[in-house]
Design an enzyme around this catalytic site. Structure first.
Site, mmCIF file in Angstrom:
data_model
loop_
_atom_site.group_PDB
_atom_site.id
_atom_site.type_symbol
_atom_site.label_atom_id
_atom_site.label_comp_id
_atom_site.label_asym_id
_atom_site.label_seq_id
_atom_site.Cartn_x
_atom_site.Cartn_y
_atom_site.Cartn_z
ATOM 1 N N GLY A 91 0.815 -1.216 0.000
ATOM 2 C CA GLY A 91 0.000 0.000 0.000
ATOM 3 C C GLY A 91 0.843 1.257 0.000
ATOM 4 C CG ASP A 119 -0.705 8.636 4.201
ATOM 5 O OD1 ASP A 119 -0.132 7.524 4.220
ATOM 6 O OD2 ASP A 119 -0.504 9.515 5.062
ATOM 7 N NE ARG A 170 10.536 -2.281 2.527
ATOM 8 C CZ ARG A 170 9.587 -2.822 3.271
ATOM 9 N NH1 ARG A 170 9.783 -3.033 4.557
ATOM 10 N NH2 ARG A 170 8.423 -3.167 2.747
ATOM 11 C CG ASP A 246 0.432 -8.745 6.401
ATOM 12 O OD1 ASP A 246 -0.199 -9.401 7.261
ATOM 13 O OD2 ASP A 246 0.725 -7.547 6.552
ATOM 14 C CG ASP A 256 6.890 -5.365 6.061
ATOM 15 O OD1 ASP A 256 7.791 -5.095 5.235
ATOM 16 O OD2 ASP A 256 5.697 -5.537 5.736
HETATM 17 P P1 AMP Z 1 2.129 -3.021 8.037
HETATM 18 O O1 AMP Z 1 1.397 -3.105 9.335
HETATM 19 O O2 AMP Z 1 3.024 -1.812 7.917
HETATM 20 O O3 AMP Z 1 2.827 -4.275 7.690
HETATM 21 O O4 AMP Z 1 1.013 -2.773 6.920
HETATM 22 C C1 AMP Z 1 -0.100 -3.612 6.715
HETATM 23 C C2 AMP Z 1 -0.743 -3.262 5.404
HETATM 24 O O5 AMP Z 1 -1.210 -1.916 5.418
HETATM 25 C C3 AMP Z 1 0.159 -3.392 4.195
HETATM 26 O O6 AMP Z 1 -0.620 -3.826 3.128
HETATM 27 C C4 AMP Z 1 0.638 -1.976 3.986
HETATM 28 O O7 AMP Z 1 1.019 -1.726 2.663
HETATM 29 C C5 AMP Z 1 -0.609 -1.174 4.362
HETATM 30 N N1 AMP Z 1 -0.282 0.167 4.855
HETATM 31 C C6 AMP Z 1 0.270 0.511 6.034
HETATM 32 N N2 AMP Z 1 0.411 1.841 6.136
HETATM 33 C C7 AMP Z 1 -0.067 2.373 4.985
HETATM 34 C C8 AMP Z 1 -0.197 3.695 4.472
HETATM 35 N N3 AMP Z 1 0.179 4.758 5.161
HETATM 36 N N4 AMP Z 1 -0.721 3.839 3.247
HETATM 37 C C9 AMP Z 1 -1.122 2.773 2.526
HETATM 38 N N5 AMP Z 1 -1.032 1.514 2.944
HETATM 39 C C10 AMP Z 1 -0.507 1.301 4.163
HETATM 40 MG MG MG Z 2 3.798 -5.114 6.357
#
Ligand code: AMP
Ligand code: MG
Length: 478
Positions: A91, A119, A170, A246, A256
């Site tokens: 995202g 965002d 990264r 994920d 991550d």
């Molecule tokens: P994470 O907890 O960072 O591993 O993110 C979980 C999911 O949410 C993944 O699909 C990320 O790409 C999406 N995600 C987290 N933060 C954002 C953001 N600010 N904008 C878009 N997608 C996000």
């Molecule tokens: Mg993630």
């Protein structure tokens, strides 16, 4: 080689378009380089002494596209806190392409098809943490994604408050996750599931291509790597914080980085992520969660591999984990060979550490110079008599070693780090960076990359965490 001499390749785009979204990064306004990592540059064959700062800024901000680059976001799903989410995906991450076996990925570079409500941005705070930790973990010998550089911008991003936007570049040999397989399994696209397995074999397990039962063997390797990875986390007191499927790398890397922590005072049930109210991802749950996540992966692979055989591979997880953990912990104690009482000796050490509120990093570092005088170690605990007793058992155990005390010390000093980047240390660098002073970020990069050395100017970061900074909890917001 210069940055602009690189040619990237994008093999992932040979897969069906259902796997990705071709999307270009959305630049941040007024990008500024916070830090550049010469070790990351060497991985890509770049000459770190001839790096053009404005080119690096352009690469991270998406305004300089390298030859061959076709940016894309990857589609995946995943179990988040135990519940299946059918579509996640990058995202806020955008892949640029690969060179020398490293896939370059920007994190925080704008929205993609998979952004949902987000965002597409990342804040400076969490980007500094990811940038530094990936290098710190690598230097500790722990499999991880790496980092090349970090930029920030005047552009503000809304979180609990307005914060500076940032982008980390990264690097990973693969960005495929357990959740990538889950996406195709749960949407009943078994043909695509097979394409993904073939892709991962080619990309990251080439020695298994064309071998009989290659999918099963690949799964077995993922089980082993995951078990070893988590054993390594446990041995240094690392709490990842968000072990959703994920966030599980299909090649067994730490990826991550979110609200992670290195333990300060040893606390087995420690939970670094304050949104994790049930403690699902607490430090001592990590080995169990690793197994649970592998079960989800096995389930996702079941259309390709006999379930009984998958189960047999999974059954090795416990022994892979325990054997590796024991090996790592024996090395931390400077024990040369295995003995049947070692697991009991170690179990009691961890309970002595917990009861005495001992900070494990300075403890093992001090133990690396232990010569029979118990004073320095007993100064690290609130329960010195328990530690004293334990040390007497340790004294006896050391008699089984054949090399000299000096040789043991030298080895242990290369095994037990003087520095791990605890949250309070990272926070100091973040606070300075928010005020446009990036010097501590760069100093911490040096510490991260040489954790076994003495750095007199940063001696304060080597000791026990000051009381007021202990065991900070972090939010998932990033
Ligand atoms: P994470 O907890 O960072 O591993 O993110 C979980 C999911 O949410 C993944 O699909 C990320 O790409 C999406 N995600 C987290 N933060 C954002 C953001 N600010 N904008 C878009 N997608 C996000
Ligand atoms: Mg993630």
């Amino acid at each position: 080689m210069k940055l602009t001499d690189i040619t990237l390749i994008t093999p992932y785009l040979s897969l069906d378009p259902i796997f990705y979204h071709e999307v270009t990064p959305t630049p941040l306004k007024h990008p500024r380089l916070v830090s550049f990592n010469p070790s990351g540059a060497l991985l890509l064959g770049l000459d770190p002494l001839h790096i053009d700062t404005s080119e690096i800024e352009g690469l991270l901000n998406g305004t300089l596209l390298l030859r061959g680059s076709r940016p894309y976001a990857m589609c995946y799903a995943g179990h988040q806190f135990g519940y299946y989410v059918p579509r996640l995906g990058d995202g806020r991450a955008i892949n640029l392409g690969a060179t020398k076996g490293w896939n370059l990925q920007l994190k925080g570079s704008g929205q993609t098809r998979y952004s949902r409500q987000g965002d597409g941005r990342a804040v400076l705070r969490s980007s500094i943490r990811e940038y530094l930790l990936s290098e710190a973990m690598h230097a500790l010998g722990i499999p991880t994604s790496r980092s090349l550089a970090l930029i920030t911008s005047d552009e503000k991003v809304a979180r609990e408050q307005w914060e500076h936007g940032a982008v980390v570049l990264r690097l990973s040999p693969s960005w495929i996750r357990f959740g990538t397989f889950e996406y195709f399994f749960h949407s009943n696209r078994y043909d695509k599931l097979e394409n993904l397995a073939d892709f991962l074999l080619q990309e990251s397990f080439p020695e298994l291509v064309g071998v009989e039962n290659s999918y099963l063997k690949m799964f077995g390797e993922i089980v082993k790597r995951t078990a070893h990875l988590i054993a390594h986390w446990q041995s240094v007191g690392f709490n990842h914080g968000v072990m959703n499927t994920d966030n599980m790398s299909a090649i067994g890397l730490t990826i991550d980085y979110g609200p992670f922590a290195f333990l300060d005072t040893f606390e087995s049930g420690y939970i670094c992520n304050h949104t994790d109210t049930q403690g699902r991802y607490s430090y001592d749950n990590q080995p169990r969660i690793g197994y649970w996540n592998l079960e989800r992966l096995a389930h996702a692979l079941s259309p390709l591999i006999n379930e009984e055989k998958l189960k047999n591979e999974l059954d090795h997880y416990g022994e892979y984990f325990t054997e590796h953990l024991m090996e790592l912990l024996r090395a931390k104690l400077g024990l040369e060979s295995a003995h049947e009482n070692d697991s009991e000796l170690l179990r009691s050490l961890f309970s002595v550490m917990e009861n005495g509120r001992i900070d494990m990093t300075p403890f093992f570092r001090t133990l690396s110079r232990y010569d029979g005088n118990k004073e320095a170690l007993c100064a690290l605990t609130l329960a010195p008599s328990q530690l004293n007793e334990w040390l007497e058992r340790y004294d006896e155990r050391l008699l089984r070693n054949s090399s000299s005390t000096d040789a043991r010390h030298a080895k242990m000093l290369r095994t037990n780090p003087n520095y791990v980047l605890k949250n309070y240390i990272l926070q100091e660098a973040i606070d300075a960076a928010e005020k446009n002073d990036f010097s501590l970020v760069n100093d911490l990069l040096t510490l991260a990359q040489s954790p076994y050395d003495e750095h007199p100017a940063f001696e304060r970061y080597a000791g026990s965490t000051p009381n007021q900074y202990k065991n900070l909890k972090l939010s998932c917001s990033s």
